[in-house]
Write a protein that holds these residues in place. Sequence first.
Motif, PDB file in Angstrom:
ATOM      1  N   GLY A 101      -0.261  -4.919  12.898  1.00  0.00           N
ATOM      2  CA  GLY A 101       1.113  -4.918  12.424  1.00  0.00           C
ATOM      3  C   GLY A 101       1.167  -5.442  11.001  1.00  0.00           C
ATOM      4  N   ALA A 102       2.301  -5.185  10.350  1.00  0.00           N
ATOM      5  CA  ALA A 102       2.520  -5.620   8.969  1.00  0.00           C
ATOM      6  C   ALA A 102       3.633  -6.662   8.948  1.00  0.00           C
ATOM      7  CB  ALA A 102       2.900  -4.429   8.102  1.00  0.00           C
ATOM      8  N   HIS A 135      -4.544  -7.550  17.165  1.00  0.00           N
ATOM      9  CA  HIS A 135      -5.840  -7.995  16.647  1.00  0.00           C
ATOM     10  C   HIS A 135      -5.767  -8.324  15.162  1.00  0.00           C
ATOM     11  CE1 HIS A 135     -10.105  -8.261  15.855  1.00  0.00           C
ATOM     12  NE2 HIS A 135      -9.971  -7.335  14.913  1.00  0.00           N
ATOM     13  N   ARG A 136      -4.828  -7.684  14.447  1.00  0.00           N
ATOM     14  CA  ARG A 136      -4.789  -7.813  12.982  1.00  0.00           C
ATOM     15  C   ARG A 136      -3.348  -7.817  12.494  1.00  0.00           C
ATOM     16  NH1 ARG A 136      -7.524  -6.059   8.220  1.00  0.00           N
ATOM     17  NH2 ARG A 136      -6.129  -4.932   6.829  1.00  0.00           N
ATOM     18  N   LEU A 137      -3.083  -8.671  11.501  1.00  0.00           N
ATOM     19  CA  LEU A 137      -1.807  -8.661  10.794  1.00  0.00           C
ATOM     20  C   LEU A 137      -2.098  -8.539   9.307  1.00  0.00           C
ATOM     21  CD1 LEU A 137       0.253 -11.468  12.539  1.00  0.00           C
ATOM     22  CD2 LEU A 137       0.598  -9.002  12.694  1.00  0.00           C
ATOM     23  N   GLU A 138      -1.268  -7.764   8.635  1.00  0.00           N
ATOM     24  CA  GLU A 138      -1.416  -7.562   7.198  1.00  0.00           C
ATOM     25  C   GLU A 138      -0.119  -7.967   6.504  1.00  0.00           C
ATOM     26  OE1 GLU A 138      -2.131  -3.725   4.379  1.00  0.00           O
ATOM     27  OE2 GLU A 138      -3.615  -4.058   5.971  1.00  0.00           O
ATOM     28  N   GLU A 177      -0.864  -6.680  -3.418  1.00  0.00           N
ATOM     29  CA  GLU A 177      -2.143  -7.130  -2.875  1.00  0.00           C
ATOM     30  C   GLU A 177      -2.046  -7.047  -1.366  1.00  0.00           C
ATOM     31  OE1 GLU A 177      -3.318 -10.443  -6.261  1.00  0.00           O
ATOM     32  OE2 GLU A 177      -2.523 -11.137  -4.339  1.00  0.00           O
ATOM     33  N   ARG A 178      -3.156  -6.686  -0.736  1.00  0.00           N
ATOM     34  CA  ARG A 178      -3.221  -6.615   0.726  1.00  0.00           C
ATOM     35  C   ARG A 178      -3.952  -7.852   1.248  1.00  0.00           C
ATOM     36  NH1 ARG A 178      -5.366  -2.115  -0.753  1.00  0.00           N
ATOM     37  NH2 ARG A 178      -7.290  -2.523   0.382  1.00  0.00           N
ATOM     38  N   TRP A 179      -3.235  -8.662   2.002  1.00  0.00           N
ATOM     39  CA  TRP A 179      -3.779  -9.852   2.639  1.00  0.00           C
ATOM     40  C   TRP A 179      -3.792  -9.604   4.137  1.00  0.00           C
ATOM     41  CZ3 TRP A 179      -5.236 -14.371   0.056  1.00  0.00           C
ATOM     42  CH2 TRP A 179      -4.986 -14.393  -1.306  1.00  0.00           C
TER      43      TRP A 179
END
Length: 189
Positions: A101-102, A135-138, A177-179
């Motif tokens: 998800g973002a 599993h992942r957040l951006e 920027e992508r974090w």
Amino acid sequence: MPEANNHRPPPTHMAEGPRTTLRRFTAADAAEFTARARESRAHHRPWLFPPEHPAAYAAYARTLARDPAREGFLVCERDAGGAIAGFININNIVLGGFRSGALGYGAFRHAAGRGLMSEALRLVLGLAFGPLGLHRLEANIQPANAASVALVERAGFRLEGFSPDFLFIDGAWRDHERWAITAPDPATG
């Protein structure tokens, strides 16, 4: 035996920390949220444009409640009687093999710089990597937004890249920027 209620409203408080709680957006929050957004306009610009009027808030809250690809959380300050301090949303949720998800978020001016959003973001990470099964957040951040970069750095996000002309904000395509952060490996604790 009575039929199960499959349309139960979500719990009011999703998570609690020492100074903040997370809860769902409700229609009753429109006046406070929009007043805080108007008070915070100079603080948010040019990065963020939360709804400043009740009709816009109603559409925003409805979308968060109905869209299965979104989770929205109001950040409320415990010592201030539950006053709204900000918000954190998980958008563009994709499950399956991606489970990602973002993030979108904002602190209102009166709450900025007090550590409330750092605590709340840790609570959101617990929900995202726990009950939500992600599993992942951006977080995609305009490079000059130093406060936003500092928030995700404190939470353990890593810089993964740069995207020119990534999002259309305030009338122009903006570089970001992508974090990102991934769920802790259960084998390592």
